[in-house]
Design a protein around this motif. Structure first.
Motif, PDB file in Angstrom:
ATOM      1  N   PHE A   4       0.858  -1.188   0.000  1.00 56.94           N
ATOM      2  CA  PHE A   4       0.000   0.000   0.000  1.00 56.94           C
ATOM      3  C   PHE A   4       0.886   1.228   0.000  1.00 56.94           C
ATOM      4  N   LEU A   5       0.450   2.255  -0.715  1.00 58.86           N
ATOM      5  CA  LEU A   5       1.125   3.541  -0.713  1.00 58.86           C
ATOM      6  C   LEU A   5       0.263   4.504   0.084  1.00 58.86           C
ATOM      7  N   ILE A   6       0.840   5.055   1.136  1.00 67.97           N
ATOM      8  CA  ILE A   6       0.100   5.963   2.009  1.00 67.97           C
ATOM      9  C   ILE A   6       0.614   7.386   1.798  1.00 67.97           C
ATOM     10  N   HIS A   7      -0.321   8.292   1.556  1.00 66.46           N
ATOM     11  CA  HIS A   7      -0.027   9.717   1.427  1.00 66.46           C
ATOM     12  C   HIS A   7      -0.607  10.394   2.660  1.00 66.46           C
ATOM     13  N   GLY A   8       0.193  11.210   3.336  1.00 67.75           N
ATOM     14  CA  GLY A   8      -0.289  11.902   4.534  1.00 67.75           C
ATOM     15  C   GLY A   8      -0.106  13.401   4.417  1.00 67.75           C
ATOM     16  N   LYS A   9      -1.105  14.122   4.888  1.00 71.87           N
ATOM     17  CA  LYS A   9      -1.073  15.588   4.933  1.00 71.87           C
ATOM     18  C   LYS A   9      -1.324  15.999   6.368  1.00 71.87           C
ATOM     19  N   TYR A  10      -0.342  16.683   6.986  1.00 74.14           N
ATOM     20  CA  TYR A  10      -0.507  17.145   8.355  1.00 74.14           C
ATOM     21  C   TYR A  10      -1.495  18.302   8.423  1.00 74.14           C
ATOM     22  N   THR A  11      -2.267  18.321   9.488  1.00 75.69           N
ATOM     23  CA  THR A  11      -3.029  19.512   9.832  1.00 75.69           C
ATOM     24  C   THR A  11      -2.057  20.458  10.530  1.00 75.69           C
ATOM     25  N   GLN A  12      -2.495  21.645  10.855  1.00 71.64           N
ATOM     26  CA  GLN A  12      -1.616  22.583  11.545  1.00 71.64           C
ATOM     27  C   GLN A  12      -1.123  21.987  12.860  1.00 71.64           C
ATOM     28  N   ALA A  13      -2.025  21.398  13.623  1.00 69.81           N
ATOM     29  CA  ALA A  13      -1.629  20.781  14.899  1.00 69.81           C
ATOM     30  C   ALA A  13      -0.659  19.625  14.664  1.00 69.81           C
ATOM     31  N   GLY A  14      -0.877  18.867  13.600  1.00 72.32           N
ATOM     32  CA  GLY A  14       0.000  17.738  13.297  1.00 72.32           C
ATOM     33  C   GLY A  14       1.411  18.167  12.972  1.00 72.32           C
ATOM     34  N   ILE A  15       1.556  19.188  12.145  1.00 68.28           N
ATOM     35  CA  ILE A  15       2.904  19.640  11.787  1.00 68.28           C
ATOM     36  C   ILE A  15       3.592  20.276  12.990  1.00 68.28           C
ATOM     37  N   GLN A  16       2.821  20.976  13.824  1.00 69.62           N
ATOM     38  CA  GLN A  16       3.412  21.546  15.036  1.00 69.62           C
ATOM     39  C   GLN A  16       3.942  20.431  15.946  1.00 69.62           C
ATOM     40  N   GLY A  17       3.177  19.357  16.058  1.00 73.10           N
ATOM     41  CA  GLY A  17       3.610  18.226  16.872  1.00 73.10           C
ATOM     42  C   GLY A  17       4.841  17.542  16.305  1.00 73.10           C
ATOM     43  N   ALA A  18       4.894  17.394  14.987  1.00 75.21           N
ATOM     44  CA  ALA A  18       6.050  16.756  14.348  1.00 75.21           C
ATOM     45  C   ALA A  18       7.302  17.610  14.505  1.00 75.21           C
ATOM     46  N   VAL A  19       7.154  18.922  14.375  1.00 77.21           N
ATOM     47  CA  VAL A  19       8.294  19.819  14.558  1.00 77.21           C
ATOM     48  C   VAL A  19       8.791  19.728  15.998  1.00 77.21           C
ATOM     49  N   LYS A  20       7.877  19.708  16.937  1.00 76.25           N
ATOM     50  CA  LYS A  20       8.248  19.630  18.362  1.00 76.25           C
ATOM     51  C   LYS A  20       8.924  18.293  18.678  1.00 76.25           C
ATOM     52  N   GLU A  21       8.348  17.197  18.159  1.00 74.90           N
ATOM     53  CA  GLU A  21       8.849  15.857  18.472  1.00 74.90           C
ATOM     54  C   GLU A  21      10.144  15.539  17.729  1.00 74.90           C
ATOM     55  N   GLY A  22      10.256  16.015  16.508  1.00 76.10           N
ATOM     56  CA  GLY A  22      11.392  15.677  15.645  1.00 76.10           C
ATOM     57  C   GLY A  22      10.967  14.660  14.606  1.00 76.10           C
ATOM     58  N   PHE A  23      11.491  14.801  13.408  1.00 73.54           N
ATOM     59  CA  PHE A  23      11.037  13.970  12.298  1.00 73.54           C
ATOM     60  C   PHE A  23      11.597  12.559  12.343  1.00 73.54           C
ATOM     61  N   THR A  24      12.799  12.391  12.853  1.00 73.82           N
ATOM     62  CA  THR A  24      13.354  11.041  13.015  1.00 73.82           C
ATOM     63  C   THR A  24      12.534  10.252  14.035  1.00 73.82           C
ATOM     64  N   ALA A  25      12.164  10.902  15.111  1.00 83.44           N
ATOM     65  CA  ALA A  25      11.344  10.250  16.133  1.00 83.44           C
ATOM     66  C   ALA A  25       9.972   9.898  15.573  1.00 83.44           C
ATOM     67  N   ARG A  26       9.433  10.775  14.739  1.00 81.30           N
ATOM     68  CA  ARG A  26       8.111  10.510  14.166  1.00 81.30           C
ATOM     69  C   ARG A  26       8.157   9.299  13.256  1.00 81.30           C
ATOM     70  N   GLU A  27       9.200   9.218  12.420  1.00 80.68           N
ATOM     71  CA  GLU A  27       9.342   8.055  11.544  1.00 80.68           C
ATOM     72  C   GLU A  27       9.464   6.769  12.357  1.00 80.68           C
ATOM     73  N   ALA A  28      10.267   6.796  13.403  1.00 77.01           N
ATOM     74  CA  ALA A  28      10.441   5.610  14.259  1.00 77.01           C
ATOM     75  C   ALA A  28       9.109   5.194  14.868  1.00 77.01           C
ATOM     76  N   TYR A  29       8.314   6.174  15.303  1.00 75.50           N
ATOM     77  CA  TYR A  29       7.004   5.868  15.880  1.00 75.50           C
ATOM     78  C   TYR A  29       6.098   5.199  14.849  1.00 75.50           C
ATOM     79  N   VAL A  30       6.074   5.725  13.626  1.00 79.16           N
ATOM     80  CA  VAL A  30       5.215   5.157  12.577  1.00 79.16           C
ATOM     81  C   VAL A  30       5.649   3.729  12.252  1.00 79.16           C
ATOM     82  N   ARG A  31       6.940   3.489  12.206  1.00 77.93           N
ATOM     83  CA  ARG A  31       7.426   2.120  11.948  1.00 77.93           C
ATOM     84  C   ARG A  31       6.959   1.164  13.050  1.00 77.93           C
ATOM     85  N   THR A  32       7.054   1.585  14.301  1.00 74.31           N
ATOM     86  CA  THR A  32       6.601   0.767  15.424  1.00 74.31           C
ATOM     87  C   THR A  32       5.089   0.553  15.373  1.00 74.31           C
ATOM     88  N   LEU A  33       4.359   1.605  15.040  1.00 77.65           N
ATOM     89  CA  LEU A  33       2.900   1.507  14.925  1.00 77.65           C
ATOM     90  C   LEU A  33       2.502   0.480  13.868  1.00 77.65           C
TER      91      LEU A  33
END
Length: 105
Positions: A4-33
């Protein structure tokens, strides 16, 4: 498992959370999920433009749907999931094609 190919678009709150958390951490979380539902992330990319995230996964249909439901209901990311088929799978579909009558024909 299927691809499956997944396309994601952050909302304003989502991008703020990703910036705060860090993009490497976000990728690691998605892989674990993805692994938590029995799937695997094959490729993960951040992008800019129409999509913010593009992810290629290997999973069964129910796992892909479960991820879509969980992420979309959060309101932080809007996902669109596209099933991907091999040429052999398309040939299987072609072999099963029924006769079709177009509307009004």
């Amino acid at each position: 498992m299927a691809k499956f190919l997944i396309h994601g678009k952050y909302t304003q709150a989502g991008i703020q959370g990703a910036v705060k958390e860090g993009f490497t951490a976000r990728e690691a979380y998605v892989r674990t999920l993805m692994e938590s539902v029995g799937g695997k992330v094959e490729a993960f990319y951040f992008a800019y433009g129409q999509e913010d995230v593009i992810v290629l996964i290997d999973a069964d249909a129910s796992a892909a749907a479960a991820i879509s439901l969980a992420v979309n209901q959060s309101g932080s990311v809007e996902l669109s999931t596209t099933p991907l088929l091999t040429a052999a799978e398309m040939d299987e579909a072609r072999a099963k094609m029924p006769e079709y009558r177009a509307p009004g024909a």
